[in-house]
Enzyme design. Structure first.
Site, short mmCIF file in Angstrom:
data_model
loop_
_atom_site.label_atom_id
_atom_site.label_comp_id
_atom_site.label_asym_id
_atom_site.label_seq_id
_atom_site.Cartn_x
_atom_site.Cartn_y
_atom_site.Cartn_z
N SER A 1 0.68 -1.39 0.10
CA SER A 1 0.06 -0.19 -0.09
C SER A 1 0.91 1.28 0.12
O SER A 1 0.39 2.33 -0.47
CB SER A 1 -0.85 0.08 1.19
OG SER A 1 -0.20 -0.03 2.52
N ASN B 1 3.82 -5.60 6.01
CA ASN B 1 2.60 -6.26 6.30
C ASN B 1 3.09 -7.81 7.08
O ASN B 1 2.38 -8.21 7.58
CB ASN B 1 1.77 -6.62 4.95
CG ASN B 1 1.15 -5.43 4.50
OD1 ASN B 1 0.22 -4.55 5.47
ND2 ASN B 1 1.17 -4.89 3.28
N ASP C 1 -5.09 6.59 10.31
CA ASP C 1 -4.81 5.33 10.50
C ASP C 1 -3.18 5.09 11.19
O ASP C 1 -2.98 4.03 11.91
CB ASP C 1 -4.85 4.14 9.43
CG ASP C 1 -4.09 4.51 8.46
OD1 ASP C 1 -2.98 5.25 8.54
OD2 ASP C 1 -4.13 3.67 7.44
N HIS D 1 -0.47 5.03 7.03
CA HIS D 1 -0.26 5.16 5.66
C HIS D 1 0.06 6.84 5.49
O HIS D 1 -0.62 7.49 6.09
CB HIS D 1 -1.57 4.82 4.87
CG HIS D 1 -1.56 3.20 4.86
ND1 HIS D 1 -2.36 2.71 5.39
CD2 HIS D 1 -1.02 2.60 3.95
CE1 HIS D 1 -2.66 1.54 5.33
NE2 HIS D 1 -1.67 1.08 4.16
#
Length: 213
Positions: free
Chosen positions: A38, A104, A188, A191
């Site tokens: 991402s 991740n 969040d 990001h």
């Protein structure tokens, strides 16, 4: 050499001789394949504002003959990237592969040995396909534990050294490690906002530019 290849070759020569320069399809010296998550897939920000999109503009500004293929997928892990890479190499035949994966893995608490093995395999596959490799490193917050955080950050350097790749030690340098870091992240807190992506590009560009020579 096939008849079609010969025709294309002579067409290029004719264009050059006529002073018309090379067509776009003949000019690209490099194909840069970005395999990331991402952080490279413009998660939560306007399209065209992410560091990979900015890279295309940087290449044009620097008069670099290159095209960029962004094969990044939000949520991807090193295992996912490893499984996708062979088909991407076959399809795009890149001269440069940028590997931006691993965050991740850490978020999911996956074994560091697995992450390292996957990155090693990806670097080897890209090199075997004739591409140069730029490995983009990540770090995790200290709340993961000091030992885990240090070992996670170090594995990117270990992979780079083992495979002789170029290395960006930390993609978010100047973003996550500054006093006002929270202002550069989305709600969040994972990001980065669009305003942070030029800094991310600068980090990548420092490692990528020498590979374009």
């Amino acid at each position: 050499m096939t008849r079609r290849t010969l025709l294309a070759h002579f067409t290029v020569l004719a264009l050059v001789a006529a002073g018309g320069g090379l067509p776009a399809w003949a000019e690209a010296r490099h194909t840069i394949l970005v395999v990331g998550d991402s952080l490279s897939a413009e998660y939560g920000i306007e399209r065209g504002k992410g560091w990979v999109s900015l890279l295309e503009k940087q290449l044009a500004q620097d008069k670099q003959s290159a095209t960029v293929v962004n094969a990044s997928i939000s949520g991807d892990t090193t295992s996912g990237g490893r499984s996708r890479l062979p088909a991407l190499l076959k399809q795009h035949r890149p001269t440069l592969v940028v590997i931006e994966l691993g965050a991740n893995d850490a978020l999911r608490g996956l074994p560091l040995k697995m992450t390292q093995d996957n990155l090693l395999a990806m670097a080897r596959a890209a090199k075997a396909a004739g591409a140069k490799v730029l490995l983009v490193g990540m770090q995790v917050p200290p709340n993961y534990g000091r030992r885990y955080s240090e070992d996670f950050a170090a594995l990117f350097g270990s992979v780079s050294k083992a495979e002789g790749t170029a290395l960006v030690p930390f993609l978010l340098k100047g973003v996550a490690d500054v006093p006002n870091a929270e202002a550069l992240f989305q709600a969040d807190r994972i990001h980065p906002k669009a305003q942070a992506h030029p800094t991310m590009l600068a980090n990548v560009w420092a490692g990528l530019k020498p590979l374009l020579r």
